[in-house]
Design an enzyme around this catalytic site. Sequence first.
Site, PDB file in Angstrom:
ATOM      1  N   ALA A   1      -5.891  51.964 -10.655  1.00 55.36           N
ATOM      2  CA  ALA A   1      -7.046  51.395 -11.369  1.00 55.36           C
ATOM      3  C   ALA A   1      -7.085  51.853 -12.666  1.00 55.36           C
ATOM      4  O   ALA A   1      -6.480  52.818 -13.225  1.00 55.36           O
ATOM      5  CB  ALA A   1      -8.255  51.395 -10.713  1.00 55.36           C
TER       6      ALA A   1
ATOM      7  N   GLU B   1      -3.256  50.489  -2.302  1.00 54.88           N
ATOM      8  CA  GLU B   1      -4.436  49.814  -1.617  1.00 54.88           C
ATOM      9  C   GLU B   1      -4.211  48.200  -1.565  1.00 54.88           C
ATOM     10  O   GLU B   1      -4.446  47.584  -0.559  1.00 54.88           O
ATOM     11  CB  GLU B   1      -5.683  50.234  -1.850  1.00 54.88           C
ATOM     12  CG  GLU B   1      -6.157  51.759  -1.832  1.00 54.88           C
ATOM     13  CD  GLU B   1      -7.427  52.105  -2.268  1.00 54.88           C
ATOM     14  OE1 GLU B   1      -8.312  52.551  -1.410  1.00 54.88           O
ATOM     15  OE2 GLU B   1      -7.598  52.005  -3.484  1.00 54.88           O
TER      16      GLU B   1
END
Length: 258
Positions: free
Chosen positions: A66, A115
């Site tokens: 991220a 993820e």
Amino acid sequence: MTYHNILSELKEQILYVTINREHKLNALNKDTLAELADVIEFAGKSDVVSGVLLTGAGEKAFVAGADISEFADYDSAQGEALARNGQKMVFDAIENCPKPVLAAINGFALGGGLELAMACHMRIASENAKLGLPEVSLGLIPGYGGTQRLTQLVGKGRAIEMITTGEMITAIQAEKFGLVNYVVPQTELIARSEALLNKIKSRAPLAVGKAISAINASFNAEGFEVEIKAFGKCFQTGDFKEGALAFIEKRKPVFKGK
């Protein structure tokens, strides 16, 4: 929606979605997540889409994580909202999509990138891929379903080891653990992914959608709520502030357990 961070192309009923931030190793930021949410919603509703092939631009990274700079100053409530909104709009939406979504992992799949891959229904990795959830090195835990989906895929012991050490594993290890379906040379990654989606495309689409739904129902969603709360709490720790700042400053963090 006009896409600036992803590429989307429909060919022979397969929707090719490429995260197109190669200069940032395809890191997930807010705009990229919003575009992914939009394209997955389209795929789920469109009669002309039979499957989705999700990959990253270039040969280095699927998604290297991220964009930490976007949430380095968040407090607990903001952190919880970040996880809750991301899970609902993107990661859960992918998992619950009635069309099969395949992650073609072409390089690093770390943090939110892994993820994202785990939210997909299937994963094929290139031989050079490295996978991991390094959030503890930032004073965080995975917040986009990582604690739940990794445990479902590789078992409790492996999940605890991977998450608490934060270390990467190779594509071959990932296949051995059951984290990816297949490992192939990078030059064959897209073709192998297409072959699997084309095989599914020849089956009854409504039955495929129902099968995905039924398989997903075998897992208890309560754990995701626990993860969201725990993720949010991490944002009120000094360790997270130090971890994020050290990342931005390109130095090793000094954690104090506070």
